[in-house]
Design a protein around this motif. Sequence first.
Motif: not given
Length: 291
Positions: A39-44, A192-196
């Motif tokens: 979640t935090v990585t997806g935000l970045l 993909y990371f945004a969805l994750l």
Amino acid sequence: MDWLALSLLCALSLASADAATKAWLRDYSARELVLIRFTVTGLLLAPLLVGLPSLSNLPTPFWYWIAALLPLEILAMMLYMAAIRDYPLAQTLPYMAFTPAFVILIADWLLGERVDPQGAAGILLIVTGSWLLNGHSARLGDWRTWAAPWTMALRVPGSRMMLAVALLYALTATMGKGALQYLPPEQFGAFYFALLGVATLVFIGLPQPRALSRLWRRPAAVLVVAALNGLMVYTHFLALRLVEVAYMIAVKRISLIIGILYGAWLFHEGDLRRHLLAAALMLAGIFLIAW
């Protein structure tokens, strides 16, 4: 920057994120660590979504692939976080070398692809390296103990969890080929990371609000780990754009060696020589499979 430099930076950032997690976030639960990694990585990584094609143009098969991938990816990360948090890096990270070996076996099963002699030699090196990791449990003069290092790997929870992670990542790597064909690699990674991140927030974070509130007990450490993980994702897909997947993944697995060095340096994990030799054998197996 060329693909080799990007892949090495990817390996360094992955190993550094793992070491930082173990050093600074050891008292965080596996669920909280997954929220940080996704979640935090997806935000970045969200700024990379600028210019993403309209989602309405993505065909139905793409969403089938994504629906199958997301739960496997989250489960793999939960096991991965628990393993590196609770067990020595030298006894867990090297088992990630089994991912390409599992990929070969899964591709043979699902796609009918056969292993050539070079690939078989690579698998043999990986298995030999895994034996050496727990070689202290065997006595060369007693053949009845020769299988003990492998059975010990299955008995030790951290090694067992990382073997499960390697198998899950082999599945997601094989299945991911289906989804990756619909988006450019660098945009696919951010999307993909945004969805994750959203899926992790909905299914792990929101049902347990306390986990979300506890997430920011150490905001600097959380942001550093997420930033290192984001750098890993970004360089991963940049390198993939420049070179064949097999080459990039083989170089990225140098993170196994870096992780063992971190374990000896930061956490005073012993038996460095044997662990490095085992990881080197497993890494040589990966390169044989890749090439």
